[in-house]
Motif scaffolding. Sequence first.
Motif, mmCIF file in Angstrom:
data_model
loop_
_atom_site.group_PDB
_atom_site.id
_atom_site.type_symbol
_atom_site.label_atom_id
_atom_site.label_comp_id
_atom_site.label_asym_id
_atom_site.label_seq_id
_atom_site.Cartn_x
_atom_site.Cartn_y
_atom_site.Cartn_z
ATOM 1 N N ILE A 1 0.844 -1.196 0.000
ATOM 2 C CA ILE A 1 0.000 0.000 0.000
ATOM 3 C C ILE A 1 0.881 1.249 0.000
ATOM 4 O O ILE A 1 0.710 2.148 -0.822
ATOM 5 N N ALA A 2 1.841 1.288 0.921
ATOM 6 C CA ALA A 2 2.711 2.458 1.060
ATOM 7 C C ALA A 2 3.527 2.725 -0.201
ATOM 8 O O ALA A 2 3.803 3.888 -0.525
ATOM 9 N N ALA A 3 3.884 1.678 -0.913
ATOM 10 C CA ALA A 3 4.707 1.848 -2.117
ATOM 11 C C ALA A 3 4.005 2.655 -3.196
ATOM 12 O O ALA A 3 4.661 3.328 -3.991
ATOM 13 N N PHE A 4 2.681 2.625 -3.222
ATOM 14 C CA PHE A 4 1.959 3.330 -4.280
ATOM 15 C C PHE A 4 1.259 4.606 -3.806
ATOM 16 O O PHE A 4 0.637 5.294 -4.627
ATOM 17 N N ILE A 5 1.375 4.955 -2.549
ATOM 18 C CA ILE A 5 0.812 6.223 -2.084
ATOM 19 C C ILE A 5 1.473 7.405 -2.799
ATOM 20 O O ILE A 5 0.764 8.292 -3.289
ATOM 21 N N PRO A 6 2.807 7.441 -2.927
ATOM 22 C CA PRO A 6 3.407 8.563 -3.669
ATOM 23 C C PRO A 6 2.956 8.616 -5.132
ATOM 24 O O PRO A 6 2.786 9.705 -5.682
ATOM 25 N N PHE A 7 2.743 7.468 -5.742
ATOM 26 C CA PHE A 7 2.265 7.443 -7.121
ATOM 27 C C PHE A 7 0.914 8.145 -7.215
ATOM 28 O O PHE A 7 0.703 8.998 -8.077
ATOM 29 N N PHE B 1 -7.300 4.093 -11.703
ATOM 30 C CA PHE B 1 -7.088 3.325 -12.930
ATOM 31 C C PHE B 1 -5.602 3.261 -13.288
ATOM 32 O O PHE B 1 -5.067 2.187 -13.585
ATOM 33 N N PHE B 2 -4.909 4.415 -13.252
ATOM 34 C CA PHE B 2 -3.483 4.427 -13.583
ATOM 35 C C PHE B 2 -2.643 3.709 -12.533
ATOM 36 O O PHE B 2 -1.626 3.096 -12.862
ATOM 37 N N SER B 3 -3.051 3.770 -11.284
ATOM 38 C CA SER B 3 -2.355 3.013 -10.233
ATOM 39 C C SER B 3 -2.471 1.516 -10.509
ATOM 40 O O SER B 3 -1.500 0.773 -10.379
ATOM 41 N N PHE B 4 -3.669 1.086 -10.879
ATOM 42 C CA PHE B 4 -3.878 -0.319 -11.227
ATOM 43 C C PHE B 4 -3.035 -0.707 -12.437
ATOM 44 O O PHE B 4 -2.383 -1.758 -12.431
ATOM 45 N N GLU B 5 -3.033 0.143 -13.469
ATOM 46 C CA GLU B 5 -2.250 -0.151 -14.671
ATOM 47 C C GLU B 5 -0.761 -0.264 -14.365
ATOM 48 O O GLU B 5 -0.089 -1.172 -14.846
ATOM 49 N N CYS B 6 -0.252 0.684 -13.584
ATOM 50 C CA CYS B 6 1.173 0.654 -13.234
ATOM 51 C C CYS B 6 1.497 -0.588 -12.413
ATOM 52 O O CYS B 6 2.518 -1.240 -12.639
ATOM 53 N N SER B 7 0.630 -0.929 -11.481
ATOM 54 C CA SER B 7 0.827 -2.123 -10.672
ATOM 55 C C SER B 7 0.780 -3.382 -11.530
ATOM 56 O O SER B 7 1.587 -4.300 -11.351
ATOM 57 N N LEU B 8 -0.141 -3.422 -12.479
ATOM 58 C CA LEU B 8 -0.229 -4.564 -13.391
ATOM 59 C C LEU B 8 1.042 -4.687 -14.223
ATOM 60 O O LEU B 8 1.547 -5.797 -14.433
ATOM 61 N N LEU B 9 1.586 -3.565 -14.668
ATOM 62 C CA LEU B 9 2.842 -3.582 -15.416
ATOM 63 C C LEU B 9 3.970 -4.140 -14.553
ATOM 64 O O LEU B 9 4.739 -5.004 -14.995
ATOM 65 N N VAL B 10 4.058 -3.683 -13.313
ATOM 66 C CA VAL B 10 5.099 -4.160 -12.393
ATOM 67 C C VAL B 10 4.956 -5.658 -12.157
ATOM 68 O O VAL B 10 5.941 -6.416 -12.242
ATOM 69 N N GLU B 11 3.746 -6.104 -11.869
ATOM 70 C CA GLU B 11 3.510 -7.527 -11.594
ATOM 71 C C GLU B 11 3.827 -8.386 -12.820
ATOM 72 O O GLU B 11 4.392 -9.474 -12.691
ATOM 73 N N THR B 12 3.486 -7.901 -13.992
ATOM 74 C CA THR B 12 3.779 -8.651 -15.222
ATOM 75 C C THR B 12 5.279 -8.734 -15.461
ATOM 76 O O THR B 12 5.798 -9.795 -15.834
ATOM 77 N N THR C 1 -3.192 -0.655 -5.713
ATOM 78 C CA THR C 1 -4.261 0.236 -6.166
ATOM 79 C C THR C 1 -4.859 0.999 -4.987
ATOM 80 O O THR C 1 -5.154 2.197 -5.097
ATOM 81 N N ILE C 2 -5.009 0.345 -3.854
ATOM 82 C CA ILE C 2 -5.475 1.028 -2.638
ATOM 83 C C ILE C 2 -4.484 2.124 -2.250
ATOM 84 O O ILE C 2 -4.878 3.223 -1.865
ATOM 85 N N GLY C 3 -3.196 1.834 -2.365
ATOM 86 C CA GLY C 3 -2.178 2.843 -2.080
ATOM 87 C C GLY C 3 -2.298 4.053 -2.998
ATOM 88 O O GLY C 3 -2.204 5.198 -2.548
#
Length: 157
Positions: A76-82, A101-112, A131-133
């Motif tokens: 969660i904390a990792a994506f709060i700044p994003f 939406f963009f948080s989810f997309e960026c996270s999906l890119l990282v996970e992939t 995405t919650i972050g």
Amino acid sequence: MKRDYRKTLRACSKAMFGVYIVCLIYFLFFAESTGRTFEGRSYHYNLELFKEIRRFIVYRHTLGTKAVALNLFGNIAAFIPFGFFLPVLCPKCRSVLFTVFFSFECSLLVETIQLVSKVGSFDVDDLLLNTIGGFIGCLAFLWMNRIRRSYEEKEKK
């Protein structure tokens, strides 16, 4: 004066976002302290929502506080700044929906990338937590922006 202030704020935000992205890439793909080793890599993935979250909560005593905190709160904390910097840098992203939406997309890119490169693991729970972050970061931006605007209104009077 006001224009210079905003230009400076935007420039500082760009620099901080750049540092954040570099740190995020390091911790997600290269930091050995978070289990990112290149020896004996194999594919690991979780496609069942809440499976890893449940596992970390149920086995928290066995896994240890650090592992649980790193996985649950770290994602969660990792994506709060994003979520915070995205609306600053891209005014179109001032909508909570766009930022989520963009948080989810960026996270999906990282996970992939983690799945393909065999560094870390693809985990739908991480997608949710990241995405919650991003959502929390966006809410923090909107709150801070409201405070800034009310302060500027007081300054005008």
